[in-house]
Scaffold this active site. Structure first.
Site, mmCIF file in Angstrom:
data_model
loop_
_atom_site.group_PDB
_atom_site.id
_atom_site.type_symbol
_atom_site.label_atom_id
_atom_site.label_comp_id
_atom_site.label_asym_id
_atom_site.label_seq_id
_atom_site.Cartn_x
_atom_site.Cartn_y
_atom_site.Cartn_z
ATOM 1 N N ASP A 54 9.844 46.807 62.915
ATOM 2 C CA ASP A 54 10.742 46.021 63.779
ATOM 3 C C ASP A 54 11.378 44.866 63.002
ATOM 4 O O ASP A 54 10.822 44.395 62.014
ATOM 5 C CB ASP A 54 9.930 45.485 64.973
ATOM 6 C CG ASP A 54 10.820 45.043 66.117
ATOM 7 O OD1 ASP A 54 12.010 45.409 66.127
ATOM 8 O OD2 ASP A 54 10.316 44.335 67.008
ATOM 9 N N HIS A 58 19.428 47.954 59.423
ATOM 10 C CA HIS A 58 18.789 49.278 59.409
ATOM 11 C C HIS A 58 18.893 49.885 58.007
ATOM 12 O O HIS A 58 17.943 50.465 57.496
ATOM 13 C CB HIS A 58 19.445 50.206 60.431
ATOM 14 C CG HIS A 58 19.286 49.739 61.847
ATOM 15 N ND1 HIS A 58 18.098 49.255 62.328
ATOM 16 C CD2 HIS A 58 20.162 49.666 62.880
ATOM 17 C CE1 HIS A 58 18.243 48.911 63.600
ATOM 18 N NE2 HIS A 58 19.493 49.146 63.957
ATOM 19 N N LEU A 78 -0.437 63.065 51.705
ATOM 20 C CA LEU A 78 -0.176 62.243 52.899
ATOM 21 C C LEU A 78 0.581 63.018 53.974
ATOM 22 O O LEU A 78 1.559 63.699 53.693
ATOM 23 C CB LEU A 78 0.669 61.030 52.480
ATOM 24 C CG LEU A 78 1.142 60.098 53.599
ATOM 25 C CD1 LEU A 78 -0.024 59.278 54.152
ATOM 26 C CD2 LEU A 78 2.247 59.168 53.112
HETATM 27 C C1 IPE Z 1 10.127 49.254 68.834
HETATM 28 O O1 IPE Z 1 11.018 48.232 68.575
HETATM 29 C C2 IPE Z 1 10.728 50.573 68.449
HETATM 30 C C3 IPE Z 1 10.889 50.779 67.017
HETATM 31 C C4 IPE Z 1 10.520 49.973 66.065
HETATM 32 C C5 IPE Z 1 11.507 52.014 66.663
HETATM 33 P P1 IPE Z 1 12.001 47.660 69.688
HETATM 34 O O2 IPE Z 1 12.801 46.596 69.017
HETATM 35 O O3 IPE Z 1 12.756 48.762 70.323
HETATM 36 O O4 IPE Z 1 10.986 47.054 70.743
HETATM 37 P P2 IPE Z 1 11.186 45.913 71.822
HETATM 38 O O5 IPE Z 1 12.449 46.217 72.558
HETATM 39 O O6 IPE Z 1 11.273 44.625 71.059
HETATM 40 O O7 IPE Z 1 9.956 45.985 72.660
HETATM 41 C C1 IPE Z 2 13.731 48.056 64.502
HETATM 42 O O1 IPE Z 2 14.578 46.959 64.340
HETATM 43 C C2 IPE Z 2 14.452 49.365 64.288
HETATM 44 C C3 IPE Z 2 14.744 50.121 65.523
HETATM 45 C C4 IPE Z 2 14.270 49.860 66.695
HETATM 46 C C5 IPE Z 2 15.614 51.266 65.384
HETATM 47 P P1 IPE Z 2 15.402 46.357 65.551
HETATM 48 O O2 IPE Z 2 16.758 46.978 65.550
HETATM 49 O O3 IPE Z 2 14.647 46.470 66.809
HETATM 50 O O4 IPE Z 2 15.507 44.846 65.103
HETATM 51 P P2 IPE Z 2 15.412 43.550 66.027
HETATM 52 O O5 IPE Z 2 14.115 43.654 66.769
HETATM 53 O O6 IPE Z 2 16.582 43.592 66.941
HETATM 54 O O7 IPE Z 2 15.433 42.419 65.073
HETATM 55 MG MG MG Z 3 13.310 45.251 67.732
#
Ligand code: IPE
Ligand code: IPE
Ligand code: MG
Length: 269
Positions: free
Chosen positions: A35, A52, A146
């Site tokens: 995240d 990303h 793995l």
């Molecule tokens: C969780 O992250 C999903 C992934 C890392 C793929 P999100 O950014 O979607 O989660 P929330 O919305 O903060 O709970």
């Molecule tokens: C996690 O990073 C990746 C995905 C959920 C695809 P985020 O896109 O959720 O990044 P934040 O949480 O908005 O910083």
């Molecule tokens: Mg996120």
């Protein structure tokens, strides 16, 4: 473990951390909620998708390090069933990035004997992504190192719903074993260590059943900044934990404990 020690530069922090790890007590399965990509980009006034893109090298290092350490399974949360709520452009960019990633990482997977597996409701993904996933899964299927599970269009509740539907259809008795055997991770050990980057103290619908007794490690580091050193620190932290599974943990095998002798408990009338 030996492979990792040999690959690291002499005198580096990574090598010092890797040497401190007890190779006899490695987690059998590590799960990671990757995240913070969006915040990483926002902090630099870049579009979210730039975050990303920048997350890809962190995935590469993490996968390679787990393979070199001799970890059995690694599950990475890449896209949740809830992530469709995001702008179309962001979602489409994620699919394109995934295709680029799969094509560029196949060589690394073969070099490290990694067996790739995508988990989630894959039938809802764009066709070109499914083709690419199928291709990498097939090409790496004989690899015995793995096990890399990439969770895409994954939801823990959706996984349980699918498993239960399957049980009903097969008219199988409902037990913990019969449910586990119908999850995407059937046959794999449950995660011992669950890492979440970017500081959020939540599970976000990830591996709800499998993480019943996982040790949690939350770091403020945003995913694109996640390094090998941080992964090694998470494993070292895990190795310090006293896993009790509802019992008494370390003290269970200790000397006779006087506190276990029966004591009078006055009953109020
Ligand atoms: C969780 O992250 C999903 C992934 C890392 C793929 P999100 O950014 O979607 O989660 P929330 O919305 O903060 O709970
Ligand atoms: C996690 O990073 C990746 C995905 C959920 C695809 P985020 O896109 O959720 O990044 P934040 O949480 O908005 O910083
Ligand atoms: Mg996120």
């Amino acid at each position: 473990m030996k492979v990792l020690l040999e690959a690291l530069a002499p005198g580096s922090e990574d090598l010092a951390l890797a040497r401190a790890i007890d190779s006899e007590r490695l987690p059998a399965h590590i799960a990671i909620i990757m995240d913070g990509n969006g915040r990483w980009a926002q902090q630099r006034n870049l579009p979210r998708v730039a975050g990303h893109k920048e997350g890809v090298p962190a995935v590469r290092t993490t996968v390679e390090t787990c393979a070199q350490l001799g970890i059995g399974a690694l599950t990475l949360y890449a896209f949740s069933v809830e992530n469709w709520k995001r702008p179309r452009l962001e979602v489409d960019t994620l699919w394109r990035l995934l295709r680029v990633y799969l094509r560029s990482e196949l060589a690394l997977m073969m070099r490290h004997d990694i067996c790739f597996n995508a988990i989630g409701r894959l039938e809802e993904l764009p066709e070109y992504v499914r083709i690419e996933l199928g291709d990498v899964t097939r090409r790496t299927s004989a690899n015995r190192g793995l096990r890399l599970n990439l969770a895409i269009n994954y939801g823990g509740r959706a996984e349980l719903v699918d498993a239960v539907k399957n049980l009903i259809q097969d008219e199988v008795q409902v037990t913990e074993q019969s449910i586990s055997a119908r999850l995407y991770t059937a046959g794999q050990p449950d995660p011992d260590l669950l890492i979440r980057t970017s500081g959020e103290m939540r599970i976000s619908n990830f591996l709800l059943w499998q993480i019943a007794y996982a040790e949690l490690y939350v770091t403020e580091t945003l995913w694109p900044d996640f390094t090998r050193a941080e992964l090694l620190r998470a494993i070292l932290d895990y190795q310090k934990r006293d896993r009790r599974y509802g019992g008494l943990g370390g003290s269970e095998t200790g000397f006779p404990d006087r506190s276990l002798e029966p004591i009078e408990i006055p009953i109020a009338r």
